[in-house]
Enzyme design. Sequence first.
Site, PDB file in Angstrom:
ATOM      1  N   SER A   5       0.893  -0.909   0.078  1.00 17.58           N
ATOM      2  CA  SER A   5      -0.053  -0.201   0.016  1.00 17.58           C
ATOM      3  C   SER A   5       1.011   1.222   0.064  1.00 17.58           C
ATOM      4  O   SER A   5       2.161   1.241   0.288  1.00 17.58           O
ATOM      5  CB  SER A   5      -0.876   0.135   1.217  1.00 17.58           C
ATOM      6  OG  SER A   5      -0.275  -0.067   2.518  1.00 17.58           O
ATOM      7  N   GLU A   7       1.053   5.457   0.662  1.00 17.64           N
ATOM      8  CA  GLU A   7       0.635   6.693   1.386  1.00 17.64           C
ATOM      9  C   GLU A   7       0.803   8.045   0.735  1.00 17.64           C
ATOM     10  O   GLU A   7       2.099   8.169   0.331  1.00 17.64           O
ATOM     11  CB  GLU A   7       0.771   6.971   2.632  1.00 17.64           C
ATOM     12  CG  GLU A   7       0.533   7.909   3.615  1.00 17.64           C
ATOM     13  CD  GLU A   7       0.449   7.723   5.143  1.00 17.64           C
ATOM     14  OE1 GLU A   7       0.552   6.450   5.594  1.00 17.64           O
ATOM     15  OE2 GLU A   7       1.101   8.953   5.924  1.00 17.64           O
ATOM     16  N   ASP A  98      -2.266  14.808  15.766  1.00 16.28           N
ATOM     17  CA  ASP A  98      -1.455  15.798  16.538  1.00 16.28           C
ATOM     18  C   ASP A  98      -1.869  17.077  16.293  1.00 16.28           C
ATOM     19  O   ASP A  98      -1.727  17.584  15.012  1.00 16.28           O
ATOM     20  CB  ASP A  98      -0.143  15.461  16.005  1.00 16.28           C
ATOM     21  CG  ASP A  98       0.636  14.338  16.649  1.00 16.28           C
ATOM     22  OD1 ASP A  98       0.342  14.010  17.917  1.00 16.28           O
ATOM     23  OD2 ASP A  98       1.570  13.703  16.175  1.00 16.28           O
ATOM     24  N   PHE A 206      12.395  15.492  10.560  1.00 14.31           N
ATOM     25  CA  PHE A 206      11.061  14.771  11.060  1.00 14.31           C
ATOM     26  C   PHE A 206      11.200  13.523  12.156  1.00 14.31           C
ATOM     27  O   PHE A 206      10.185  13.190  12.672  1.00 14.31           O
ATOM     28  CB  PHE A 206      10.584  13.895   9.379  1.00 14.31           C
ATOM     29  CG  PHE A 206       8.985  13.725   9.330  1.00 14.31           C
ATOM     30  CD1 PHE A 206       7.999  14.794  10.066  1.00 14.31           C
ATOM     31  CD2 PHE A 206       8.613  12.588   8.999  1.00 14.31           C
ATOM     32  CE1 PHE A 206       6.610  14.121  10.186  1.00 14.31           C
ATOM     33  CE2 PHE A 206       7.335  11.999   9.004  1.00 14.31           C
ATOM     34  CZ  PHE A 206       6.453  12.928   9.556  1.00 14.31           C
ATOM     35  N   HIS A 256       3.898  -0.945   3.690  1.00  9.65           N
ATOM     36  CA  HIS A 256       3.065   0.354   3.496  1.00  9.65           C
ATOM     37  C   HIS A 256       4.011   1.674   3.241  1.00  9.65           C
ATOM     38  O   HIS A 256       4.932   1.890   4.161  1.00  9.65           O
ATOM     39  CB  HIS A 256       2.205   0.684   4.656  1.00  9.65           C
ATOM     40  CG  HIS A 256       1.550   2.003   4.529  1.00  9.65           C
ATOM     41  ND1 HIS A 256       0.381   2.160   3.944  1.00  9.65           N
ATOM     42  CD2 HIS A 256       1.800   3.095   5.154  1.00  9.65           C
ATOM     43  CE1 HIS A 256      -0.171   3.149   4.012  1.00  9.65           C
ATOM     44  NE2 HIS A 256       0.730   3.823   4.863  1.00  9.65           N
TER      45      HIS A 256
HETATM   46  P1  FAD Z   1      -2.965   6.856  20.235  1.00  6.51           P
HETATM   47  O1  FAD Z   1      -3.039   5.524  19.820  1.00  6.51           O
HETATM   48  O2  FAD Z   1      -4.216   7.367  20.811  1.00  6.51           O
HETATM   49  O3  FAD Z   1      -1.507   7.022  21.308  1.00  6.51           O
HETATM   50  C1  FAD Z   1      -1.030   8.309  21.356  1.00  6.51           C
HETATM   51  C2  FAD Z   1      -0.569   8.104  22.810  1.00  6.51           C
HETATM   52  O4  FAD Z   1      -1.474   8.327  23.684  1.00  6.51           O
HETATM   53  C3  FAD Z   1       0.462   7.120  22.983  1.00  6.51           C
HETATM   54  O5  FAD Z   1       1.602   7.728  23.485  1.00  6.51           O
HETATM   55  C4  FAD Z   1      -0.257   6.219  23.709  1.00  6.51           C
HETATM   56  O6  FAD Z   1       0.583   5.215  24.487  1.00  6.51           O
HETATM   57  C5  FAD Z   1      -1.302   6.804  24.381  1.00  6.51           C
HETATM   58  N1  FAD Z   1      -2.496   6.252  24.782  1.00  6.51           N
HETATM   59  C6  FAD Z   1      -3.371   5.556  23.830  1.00  6.51           C
HETATM   60  N2  FAD Z   1      -4.535   5.362  24.160  1.00  6.51           N
HETATM   61  C7  FAD Z   1      -4.508   5.654  25.491  1.00  6.51           C
HETATM   62  C8  FAD Z   1      -5.589   5.605  26.463  1.00  6.51           C
HETATM   63  N3  FAD Z   1      -6.919   5.105  26.239  1.00  6.51           N
HETATM   64  N4  FAD Z   1      -5.076   6.156  27.470  1.00  6.51           N
HETATM   65  C9  FAD Z   1      -3.863   6.861  27.847  1.00  6.51           C
HETATM   66  N5  FAD Z   1      -3.115   6.890  27.025  1.00  6.51           N
HETATM   67  C10 FAD Z   1      -3.361   6.599  25.790  1.00  6.51           C
HETATM   68  N6  FAD Z   1      -1.327  12.315  12.191  1.00  6.51           N
HETATM   69  C11 FAD Z   1      -2.173  12.879  11.578  1.00  6.51           C
HETATM   70  O7  FAD Z   1      -2.304  14.116  12.149  1.00  6.51           O
HETATM   71  N7  FAD Z   1      -2.999  12.498  10.448  1.00  6.51           N
HETATM   72  C12 FAD Z   1      -2.467  11.727   9.694  1.00  6.51           C
HETATM   73  O8  FAD Z   1      -3.236  11.132   8.872  1.00  6.51           O
HETATM   74  C13 FAD Z   1      -1.640  10.673  10.122  1.00  6.51           C
HETATM   75  N8  FAD Z   1      -1.312   9.350   9.795  1.00  6.51           N
HETATM   76  C14 FAD Z   1      -0.558   8.526  10.455  1.00  6.51           C
HETATM   77  C15 FAD Z   1      -0.408   7.275   9.828  1.00  6.51           C
HETATM   78  C16 FAD Z   1       0.415   6.291  10.527  1.00  6.51           C
HETATM   79  C17 FAD Z   1       0.550   5.009   9.806  1.00  6.51           C
HETATM   80  C18 FAD Z   1       1.154   6.514  11.564  1.00  6.51           C
HETATM   81  C19 FAD Z   1       1.975   5.681  12.395  1.00  6.51           C
HETATM   82  C20 FAD Z   1       0.948   7.772  12.115  1.00  6.51           C
HETATM   83  C21 FAD Z   1       0.015   8.772  11.589  1.00  6.51           C
HETATM   84  N9  FAD Z   1      -0.010  10.077  12.297  1.00  6.51           N
HETATM   85  C22 FAD Z   1      -1.111  10.892  11.582  1.00  6.51           C
HETATM   86  C23 FAD Z   1       0.490  10.526  13.354  1.00  6.51           C
HETATM   87  C24 FAD Z   1      -0.522  10.289  14.759  1.00  6.51           C
HETATM   88  O9  FAD Z   1      -1.480  10.771  14.555  1.00  6.51           O
HETATM   89  C25 FAD Z   1       0.548  10.631  15.957  1.00  6.51           C
HETATM   90  O10 FAD Z   1       1.671   9.907  16.225  1.00  6.51           O
HETATM   91  C26 FAD Z   1      -0.331  10.690  17.089  1.00  6.51           C
HETATM   92  O11 FAD Z   1       0.580  11.549  18.008  1.00  6.51           O
HETATM   93  C27 FAD Z   1      -0.699   9.512  17.784  1.00  6.51           C
HETATM   94  O12 FAD Z   1      -1.799   8.946  16.907  1.00  6.51           O
HETATM   95  P2  FAD Z   1      -2.159   7.380  17.359  1.00  6.51           P
HETATM   96  O13 FAD Z   1      -3.282   7.314  16.711  1.00  6.51           O
HETATM   97  O14 FAD Z   1      -1.342   6.516  17.544  1.00  6.51           O
HETATM   98  O15 FAD Z   1      -2.597   7.717  18.971  1.00  6.51           O
END
Ligand code: FAD
Length: 274
Positions: A5, A7, A98, A206, A256
């Site tokens: 895939s 991105e 973020d 980055f 990916h």
């Molecule tokens: P989460 O899984 O919510 O985790 C974030 C943090 O919170 C971690 O430190 C985790 O340990 C902690 N955490 C998780 N769940 C809980 C809980 N229930 N209670 C307490 N703590 C918790 N960013 C964008 O803005 N747009 C995008 O399109 C984008 N695409 C991405 C694609 C990929 C494949 C990846 C790997 C990252 C991408 N990101 C994107 C970046 C991502 O949004 C950031 O890394 C963000 O800081 C964390 O997102 P997450 O979904 O991993 O969050």
Amino acid sequence: MTTLSFEFFPTKTDEGTEKLLAVRDELAAYNPEFFSVTYGAGGSTRDRTYAIVNEIQRRGIAAAPHLSCVGDSKAEIRELLTRYQEIGISRIVALRGDLPSGAGLGSSELRHANDLVEFIRAETGDHFTLEVAAYPEMHPQAPNFEQDLENFVRKAKAGANSAITQYFFNADSYFYFVDRVQAMGVDIPIIPGIMPITNYSKLARFSDSCGADIPRWIRKQLEAYGDDSDSIIRFGEEVITEMCHRLLEGGAPGLHFYTLNQARASLAVWKNLV
Ligand code: FAD
């Protein structure tokens, strides 16, 4: 079977979109499972992401929009889910996102990716295949590796079908992460996210912000090339190809590619592998 895939990020101008679609057409020849399109947390690219997803989907290979929950209300997310269903989208990359620095999680209704996965499942049942993010080298804001693992498991158990990793340059970190997660009872596919190396200063900047480690031996070599971009590209292709070989031989279910809207570097690696 190895899944593939690619991105993209949403472009800002019509000219950029034309270029992006040309890249999409070039990559389509390699029959990827889907093209994903990133989303600006807080909805900053909501319409642009939708427009590009719509056009990619229309051209015949599935598009998978990224969707983040910080800064978006449940009503805004619900509306987007409906619009995506209407144009035949069946896969979403579900993220926390973020917000711009300093904004924290604000007054978000959904604060973590597991909340978003639960919300999408509650709203749309099993309609969407849900991808979530994985961090073999730990999410930069996690208090420690163990809690980050637990949080990953939490979103898998909330209903994610598979995961895509943050990029890394150390295959062992991926294998260790997968082993640990499996030992915790989660066996969803975890697809390595691959960042081709084409430019050292941008990559270093980055990588600092997203917590990806550039190993010293790679960093020193790239630094030594200075402005010699041909050598950087050649070395990058060799290093990433070698790592992908190891990943696939070690059981990674697919790759990916973070294309940065360019075809050449991702395709160079992929062609070395097949
Ligand atoms: P989460 O899984 O919510 O985790 C974030 C943090 O919170 C971690 O430190 C985790 O340990 C902690 N955490 C998780 N769940 C809980 C809980 N229930 N209670 C307490 N703590 C918790 N960013 C964008 O803005 N747009 C995008 O399109 C984008 N695409 C991405 C694609 C990929 C494949 C990846 C790997 C990252 C991408 N990101 C994107 C970046 C991502 O949004 C950031 O890394 C963000 O800081 C964390 O997102 P997450 O979904 O991993 O969050």
